[in-house]
Design an enzyme around this catalytic site. Sequence first.
Site: not given
Length: 325
Positions: A17, A19, A176, A203, A206, A284-285
């Site tokens: 996961h 991005h 999103g 997703h 969350e 994730d990010d």
Amino acid sequence: MPDTSIIQTSLPLVDLHRHLEGSLRLSTVLELCLEHHLPLPGESLQELQRATWIHEPVRDIVTIFPKFDLLRQVFLDEAIIRRSVSEFMQDAAREGLSHVECRFSPYFMAELHGLTAMSVTGAVVEAWQEEHNRYPMTSSLIVILSRTYGAEICGQEMDCALAYCGRGVAGVDLAGDEMRQPARNFEHLFDRAHQAGLRVTAHAGEFAGTDSIRETLRCLRPARLGHAVRAADDPRLMDELAQAWVAVECCPTSNYLTGTIPSMQAHPLPTFLKHGICATLNTDDPSLMGDLTIQQEYRHAAEEMGLNTQQLAQVQINGGTAAFA
């Protein structure tokens, strides 16, 4: 390279996961913004880091959106997109990963500078095809359907995934606005993915509760769930995830900084493991999380969540088992 006191080098080390838009090198962002006269908070890397990194948990997730816009503004053309993929792969290999999955939203990347979702996907796939055999790791691509834009735009993104199915794209994701765009609005699109043999993650849980997770399972039939922290509120749901072998892509640092959990110690990863869920660890990010590495996530799991050596090894095994390879 992996910290062998935490990570077992004989087991797979994966990030499922991560991005693309949230993994850009800030040095590259700075270079491109200066070259193309794009807005910047300052002309030094340190100033860009201060503006981009999430330093403390946020009270409202919308405060993070400008940080993503600061990053994605550099997607001016396909050449820059190819560069971003190349650097993503280099960084993953340098981190010591044995498998990485690069997920991206074609429309989100295309939107600011009038590109098309299909041209963005083509550029990502082209760069991935050039890079993926250069490193001692496996990798794959996941196309995100950004439900914030609604079903019509998500349909375009699904077209992109289907066009490159088997040519690097191994799966699709739904991300999103989980609260305002429930999974049922996109069931017909994910039916197309299943028919084409694409793997599915989504997703869920969350920023919405267990009802969102159950609807996602029913409507999208995913093999994995992104985050899913709210599943810990319902023991029966956790048992269902374990029995169905639906993996959970845990991203503890992200969950803490976005206010999804009150502390790292409160993350449900240990609870998921106790329920037999195929729980994994992911970044994730990284660009927004202080250049986070997977090694740091494993250290958090050990030192702040109390996972023992056997549990950490199980997380590594889970990552290899759940990969869309």
